[in-house]
Write a protein that holds these residues in place. Structure first.
Motif, PDB file in Angstrom:
ATOM      1  N   LEU A 322       0.830  -1.202   0.000  1.00  0.00           N
ATOM      2  CA  LEU A 322       0.000   0.000   0.000  1.00  0.00           C
ATOM      3  C   LEU A 322       0.870   1.260   0.000  1.00  0.00           C
ATOM      4  O   LEU A 322       0.656   2.169  -0.810  1.00  0.00           O
ATOM      5  CB  LEU A 322      -0.917   0.003   1.224  1.00  0.00           C
ATOM      6  N   ARG A 325       2.646   1.822  -3.239  1.00  0.00           N
ATOM      7  CA  ARG A 325       1.728   2.171  -4.319  1.00  0.00           C
ATOM      8  C   ARG A 325       1.287   3.626  -4.241  1.00  0.00           C
ATOM      9  O   ARG A 325       1.168   4.318  -5.262  1.00  0.00           O
ATOM     10  CB  ARG A 325       0.509   1.249  -4.277  1.00  0.00           C
ATOM     11  N   VAL A 326       1.080   4.122  -3.036  1.00  0.00           N
ATOM     12  CA  VAL A 326       0.535   5.465  -2.857  1.00  0.00           C
ATOM     13  C   VAL A 326       1.625   6.520  -2.817  1.00  0.00           C
ATOM     14  O   VAL A 326       1.533   7.559  -3.465  1.00  0.00           O
ATOM     15  CB  VAL A 326      -0.317   5.531  -1.565  1.00  0.00           C
ATOM     16  N   LEU A 345       5.826  11.617   0.295  1.00  0.00           N
ATOM     17  CA  LEU A 345       4.626  11.891  -0.487  1.00  0.00           C
ATOM     18  C   LEU A 345       4.981  12.671  -1.753  1.00  0.00           C
ATOM     19  O   LEU A 345       5.987  13.392  -1.798  1.00  0.00           O
ATOM     20  CB  LEU A 345       3.630  12.685   0.358  1.00  0.00           C
ATOM     21  N   ASN A 349       0.809  16.260  -4.517  1.00  0.00           N
ATOM     22  CA  ASN A 349      -0.394  15.567  -4.033  1.00  0.00           C
ATOM     23  C   ASN A 349      -0.225  15.135  -2.583  1.00  0.00           C
ATOM     24  O   ASN A 349      -0.594  14.023  -2.213  1.00  0.00           O
ATOM     25  CB  ASN A 349      -0.683  14.326  -4.901  1.00  0.00           C
ATOM     26  N   GLU A 352      -3.612  14.413  -0.801  1.00  0.00           N
ATOM     27  CA  GLU A 352      -4.288  13.287  -1.448  1.00  0.00           C
ATOM     28  C   GLU A 352      -3.588  11.974  -1.128  1.00  0.00           C
ATOM     29  O   GLU A 352      -4.242  10.958  -0.850  1.00  0.00           O
ATOM     30  CB  GLU A 352      -4.323  13.494  -2.972  1.00  0.00           C
ATOM     31  N   ASP A 353      -2.251  11.986  -1.165  1.00  0.00           N
ATOM     32  CA  ASP A 353      -1.503  10.772  -0.818  1.00  0.00           C
ATOM     33  C   ASP A 353      -1.780  10.353   0.617  1.00  0.00           C
ATOM     34  O   ASP A 353      -1.996   9.171   0.906  1.00  0.00           O
ATOM     35  CB  ASP A 353       0.005  11.011  -0.989  1.00  0.00           C
ATOM     36  N   ALA A 356      -5.135   8.810   1.014  1.00  0.00           N
ATOM     37  CA  ALA A 356      -5.164   7.466   0.427  1.00  0.00           C
ATOM     38  C   ALA A 356      -4.509   6.447   1.356  1.00  0.00           C
ATOM     39  O   ALA A 356      -4.939   5.291   1.442  1.00  0.00           O
ATOM     40  CB  ALA A 356      -4.463   7.480  -0.931  1.00  0.00           C
ATOM     41  N   ILE A 357      -3.461   6.869   2.064  1.00  0.00           N
ATOM     42  CA  ILE A 357      -2.807   5.962   3.014  1.00  0.00           C
ATOM     43  C   ILE A 357      -3.751   5.620   4.158  1.00  0.00           C
ATOM     44  O   ILE A 357      -3.888   4.460   4.551  1.00  0.00           O
ATOM     45  CB  ILE A 357      -1.504   6.601   3.545  1.00  0.00           C
ATOM     46  N   GLY A 360      -6.452   3.314   2.794  1.00  0.00           N
ATOM     47  CA  GLY A 360      -5.925   1.982   2.530  1.00  0.00           C
ATOM     48  C   GLY A 360      -5.668   1.190   3.798  1.00  0.00           C
ATOM     49  O   GLY A 360      -5.958  -0.010   3.883  1.00  0.00           O
TER      50      GLY A 360
END
Length: 542
Positions: A322, A325-326, A345, A349, A352-353, A356-357, A360
């Motif tokens: 995860l 990927r992010v 990061l 972004n 946003e990153d 997302a973490i 996830g």
């Protein structure tokens, strides 16, 4: 002949204690002992080496919280302690059922000593027997490490080097990298048909009987940096203590083998060293030195992640996938049941990153039951220790009953440190006395009402304020009819001086509801019954 738990419980020095096994009795017959130790210290686990029968008088347990008692059991089990014996009496009349359940789940034999005996006499008698036994085990372990060194000198493969250890201990032996990749493995002679047995049996429930597999973990460091883990799966009648000693004695040989044949990648080694430096509070110049070698720019925007789980290797793999990927780049390091990570990061972004973490990790938490926290964004490697500290603080605040958020220990949870910004600020900047006074000034009448009626008005007010004073949304989160929600709000307004909307009191009330459940005397206005009702009635919110 190994000395086993049942043998010790029948020894003349211990039978006067009238011992009875309360948990994990099914594996007690095959539980082997390396040493007997006594301590009243609850944080003793890191000081133990595994294989001990730990004796305690129970005084510290009697005054500990239930959460701490359960944690004590799991810490001992994860350290490889053979068994725990608790003396009951005036201070601790009986072993709490929560400890019995935890010991059963952890596969830790739990013994109640129903009468007093002098622990010193027990230890002197039994440890003298264990010393005699360990001398022979040390000699066997030294012979094994010498044979492994001979194989290495003759250019044998890692599998062949491990086969020497497997034959000597009668155990399946696996060497894995810090990322969980299998580097080499071996089975003892005559066990080739059981090539997959070790892992499957190791996953079996505690107390699986004669076929129960006990696993021993030994970290292997290369040039001072943890680079691999040696695991011995000890079956049936095999000598656990011999396996533990031989595994420890083989570390230097395996480290040399790794250097010769498959040296760890520089980035992986630097990444582990970087996180350890961040965790230990190393000076800034050292962080700036390690970060580029680990693939992280010195001035990168990054977050720290803390994942706590006693789960499988697969959980770590899922978390690392995860983060890779992010984020732009990530490094991780596992220490006991805690996985620490730093994630750089993307500069365009950042938020946003980070979102997302958190999302996830919430998905992984729901599936695996882990508890994790994402720290605030750190501007550069110099402030990474701050992000890590705040992530850990978030876990502690949630565990102490943070305002309505998912609590570690109840279910999987992924916590966002930014959602705890108010609590973190108050924890750092406001003393307990100031917090208590402020909460009483703002919510005194509501707190008293809850204490007298065992009602939930303070929590209702907090949920309503957290929702932006959206009555319909708050009612849904509290599982209330809208009419009931309106009635509660009217009662709250009457107790705290009227509807706070459109006044300067709104922010103060909101802050007070967030501070009321921080650890410390702030909660003294809430009786324990009201707090327990809150925990039992309200839904857990992520």
């Amino acid at each position: 002949m190994s000395i086993r738990l049942l043998d010790v419980l029948k020894h003349s020095t211990l039978t006067p204690a009238d011992p009875v096994i309360r948990a994990s009795a099914a594996i007690a017959a095959e539980t082997q002992l390396r040493w007997i130790h006594s301590s009243e210290v609850l944080d003793i686990a890191p000081l133990l080496g595994g294989g001990e029968l730990l004796l305690t008088g129970g005084q510290a347990l009697a005054s500990a919280t239930d959460k701490r008692r359960i944690g004590y059991i799991w810490e001992l089990a994860e350290r490889g302690v053979a068994a725990l014996a608790i003396e009951t009496g005036a201070a601790l009349p009986s072993i709490p059922s929560s400890m019995v359940s935890a010991a059963q789940a952890a596969g830790l034999p739990l013994v109640e000593l129903r009468k007093q005996v002098p622990f010193v006499g027990v230890m002197e008698a039994i440890n003298s027997l264990l010393v005699s036994e360990s001398a022979g085990q040390l000699q066997q372990a030294d012979q094994t490490s010498h044979a492994m060194a001979v194989e290495l000198a003759h250019g044998s493969s890692l599998d062949r080097v491990l086969a020497v250890l497997a034959d000597a201990t009668g155990s399946e032996v696996v060497l894995t990298s810090t990322a969980g990749v299998t580097l080499a493995s071996a089975l003892p002679a005559g066990h080739s048909e059981e090539a997959q047995a070790g892992q499957s049996q190791n996953d079996a429930p505690a107390g699986a009987g004669q076929d129960h597999v006990r696993d021993i973990h030994v970290d292997v460091a290369v040039r001072g940096i943890p680079s691999a883990r040696l695991t011995l799966f000890v079956r049936g009648e095999a000598d656990v203590n011999l396996a533990r000693i031989a595994g420890s004695r083989s570390v230097d040989i395996l480290a040399l083998a790794l250097l010769q044949r498959m040296p760890p990648g520089l980035k992986e080694m630097a990444g582990a060293a970087l996180i350890r430096a961040v965790d230990s509070g190393t000076q800034n110049w050292r962080l700036q030195q390690l970060a580029p070698a680990a693939g992280i720019a010195v001035y990168a925007q990054l977050v720290a992640v803390v994942v706590r789980s006693a789960g499988s290797r697969q959980i770590r793999t899922n978390v690392e996938h995860l983060l890779d990927r992010v984020g732009q780049h990530s490094v991780s390091y596992a220490d006991n049941a805690e996985l620490l990570a730093l994630v750089a990061l993307h500069p365009d972004n950042v938020q946003e990153d980070r979102n997302a973490i958190v999302a996830g990790l919430q998905s992984i938490a729901a599936a695996e039951g882990i508890v994790s926290a994402v720290g605030p964004v750190a501007s550069g490697i110099s402030t990474a220790p701050w992000s890590l500290t705040e992530a850990r603080l978030t876990l502690e605040l949630a565990a102490d009953g943070g305002p309505g958020r998912a609590r570690p220990g109840q279910s999987g949870a992924a916590l966002d440190a930014e959602a705890f910004a108010v609590e973190r600020l108050a924890f750092h900047s406001l003393g307990e006395g100031l917090r208590t006074d402020f909460v009483r000034q703002q919510l005194g009448a509501v707190l008293d009402y809850d204490a007298q009626r065992r009602s939930l008005l303070v929590e209702t007010l907090r949920v309503w304020l957290d929702s932006g004073c959206n009555t319909a949304q708050a009612a849904r989160e509290l599982h209330l009819e809208r009419q009931s929600m309106h009635q509660r709000l009217q009662r709250i307004f009457s107790l705290c001086g009227g509807d706070p909307r459109g006044t300067g009191r709104l922010a103060a009330l909101h802050l007070a509801t967030r501070l009321v459940r921080l650890p410390g005397p702030v909660t003294s206005g809430l009786n324990q019954g009201a707090q327990q009702a809150t925990s039992a009635t309200l839904p857990v919110r992520g």
